[in-house]
Design a protein around this motif. Structure first.
Motif, PDB file in Angstrom:
ATOM      1  N   GLU A  44       3.075   5.831  -2.892  1.00  0.00           N
ATOM      2  CA  GLU A  44       4.238   6.633  -3.277  1.00  0.00           C
ATOM      3  C   GLU A  44       4.222   6.914  -4.780  1.00  0.00           C
ATOM      4  O   GLU A  44       4.379   8.060  -5.217  1.00  0.00           O
ATOM      5  N   PHE A  45       4.021   5.880  -5.581  1.00  0.00           N
ATOM      6  CA  PHE A  45       4.032   6.045  -7.043  1.00  0.00           C
ATOM      7  C   PHE A  45       2.844   6.879  -7.519  1.00  0.00           C
ATOM      8  O   PHE A  45       2.996   7.737  -8.389  1.00  0.00           O
ATOM      9  N   LEU A  46       1.673   6.631  -6.964  1.00  0.00           N
ATOM     10  CA  LEU A  46       0.497   7.397  -7.401  1.00  0.00           C
ATOM     11  C   LEU A  46       0.610   8.860  -6.993  1.00  0.00           C
ATOM     12  O   LEU A  46       0.222   9.750  -7.763  1.00  0.00           O
ATOM     13  N   SER A  47       1.135   9.118  -5.802  1.00  0.00           N
ATOM     14  CA  SER A  47       1.321  10.513  -5.368  1.00  0.00           C
ATOM     15  C   SER A  47       2.271  11.251  -6.304  1.00  0.00           C
ATOM     16  O   SER A  47       2.022  12.403  -6.688  1.00  0.00           O
ATOM     17  N   LYS A  48       3.352  10.582  -6.687  1.00  0.00           N
ATOM     18  CA  LYS A  48       4.289  11.205  -7.624  1.00  0.00           C
ATOM     19  C   LYS A  48       3.635  11.411  -8.989  1.00  0.00           C
ATOM     20  O   LYS A  48       3.886  12.404  -9.660  1.00  0.00           O
ATOM     21  N   ALA A  89      -7.435   5.520  -1.852  1.00  0.00           N
ATOM     22  CA  ALA A  89      -8.472   4.634  -2.397  1.00  0.00           C
ATOM     23  C   ALA A  89      -7.949   3.878  -3.616  1.00  0.00           C
ATOM     24  O   ALA A  89      -8.162   2.664  -3.741  1.00  0.00           O
ATOM     25  N   TYR A  90      -7.283   4.577  -4.513  1.00  0.00           N
ATOM     26  CA  TYR A  90      -6.724   3.908  -5.693  1.00  0.00           C
ATOM     27  C   TYR A  90      -5.690   2.859  -5.281  1.00  0.00           C
ATOM     28  O   TYR A  90      -5.632   1.773  -5.852  1.00  0.00           O
ATOM     29  N   LEU A 144       0.842  -1.208   0.000  1.00  0.00           N
ATOM     30  CA  LEU A 144       0.000   0.000   0.000  1.00  0.00           C
ATOM     31  C   LEU A 144       0.874   1.252   0.000  1.00  0.00           C
ATOM     32  O   LEU A 144       0.614   2.202  -0.744  1.00  0.00           O
ATOM     33  N   ASN A 145       1.898   1.255   0.844  1.00  0.00           N
ATOM     34  CA  ASN A 145       2.797   2.411   0.913  1.00  0.00           C
ATOM     35  C   ASN A 145       3.530   2.630  -0.408  1.00  0.00           C
ATOM     36  O   ASN A 145       3.687   3.762  -0.861  1.00  0.00           O
ATOM     37  N   ILE A 146       3.973   1.550  -1.032  1.00  0.00           N
ATOM     38  CA  ILE A 146       4.699   1.663  -2.305  1.00  0.00           C
ATOM     39  C   ILE A 146       3.786   2.200  -3.404  1.00  0.00           C
ATOM     40  O   ILE A 146       4.155   3.116  -4.146  1.00  0.00           O
ATOM     41  N   GLU A 156      -5.195  16.081 -10.347  1.00  0.00           N
ATOM     42  CA  GLU A 156      -5.039  16.632  -9.002  1.00  0.00           C
ATOM     43  C   GLU A 156      -6.293  16.295  -8.201  1.00  0.00           C
ATOM     44  O   GLU A 156      -7.404  16.304  -8.733  1.00  0.00           O
ATOM     45  N   GLY A 157      -6.118  15.984  -6.948  1.00  0.00           N
ATOM     46  CA  GLY A 157      -7.253  15.652  -6.098  1.00  0.00           C
ATOM     47  C   GLY A 157      -7.634  14.177  -6.137  1.00  0.00           C
ATOM     48  O   GLY A 157      -8.592  13.770  -5.478  1.00  0.00           O
ATOM     49  N   LEU A 158      -6.915  13.383  -6.904  1.00  0.00           N
ATOM     50  CA  LEU A 158      -7.177  11.941  -6.960  1.00  0.00           C
ATOM     51  C   LEU A 158      -7.064  11.353  -5.554  1.00  0.00           C
ATOM     52  O   LEU A 158      -6.143  11.685  -4.809  1.00  0.00           O
TER      53      LEU A 158
END
Length: 194
Positions: free
Chosen positions: A132-136, A151-152, A127-129, A145-147
């Motif tokens: 990390e990728f989705l935030s980047k 949840a994803y 989940l953390n990994i 923005e705002g995703l």
């Protein structure tokens, strides 16, 4: 060959032998004498390296978490974060398909009678990994923005885990990498849509 090198080779062979047993029989059904018999070793050799079955299972699980270091670093080097995450997910599917130690560790982590250290809980690390990728990817404007990144992340991790289980249950483990590619397409996050 040095004594320490032989010891490490024996230890690695025991982990792989145990992985075969854990994958086939689970934690409760694995008998340490079967692990040693696979290698033509004595049960005492197993106990020398792993005084308990729990320590042997823990080493299989630890192997799972260290096996991803190079793949994770390579994915982080990708010029686009979403592409790096897709690449990493393909590697996860291929390793699950091909590596008995990975499959055994997944089975052990799913079983409730195995004491798994909190840093090796099955979903927290992934989940953390993925987060990390989705935030980047949001920061790089690959995703809107705002995703809802959390949840994803939950949906992606749960889907990959479910696909692994389904591939095993249906006897279609060889199709797992294609199933993961299909997941990205269904979510609209494949290379054509991003």
């Amino acid at each position: 060959m040095k004594k320490a090198d032989r010891r490490e080779l024996t230890r690695s062979a025991l982990i792989e032998s145990a992985a075969i047993e854990f994958e086939q029989h689970g934690y409760a059904g694995t008998v340490l004498s079967n692990v040693s018999d696979r290698l033509g070793l004595t049960k005492g050799t197993v106990y020398f390296h792993f005084p308990t079955k729990a320590l042997l299972a823990g080493s299989v699980i630890e192997h799972y978490w260290t096996a991803w270091d190079d793949d994770l670093e390579q994915a982080r080097q990708s010029p686009d974060s979403l592409g790096g995450l897709r690449s990493l997910s393909r590697k996860v599917a291929e390793r699950y398909r091909d590596d008995v130690t990975i499959r055994a560790a997944v089975r052990l982590m799913r079983e409730r009678n195995v004491d798994v250290p909190s840093n090796y809980l099955p979903f927290i690390g992934w989940l953390n990994i993925v987060e990390e990728f989705l935030s980047k990817a949001v920061d790089q404007r690959e995703l809107p923005e705002g995703l809802d990144v959390k949840a994803y992340s939950r949906q992606i991790v749960a889907t990959v885990d479910g696909l692994q289980k389904m591939a095993d249950d249906l006897g279609s483990r060889s199709e797992l990498p294609a199933m993961v590619e299909e997941m990205w397409r269904v979510y609209g996050l494949d290379e054509k849509n991003t």
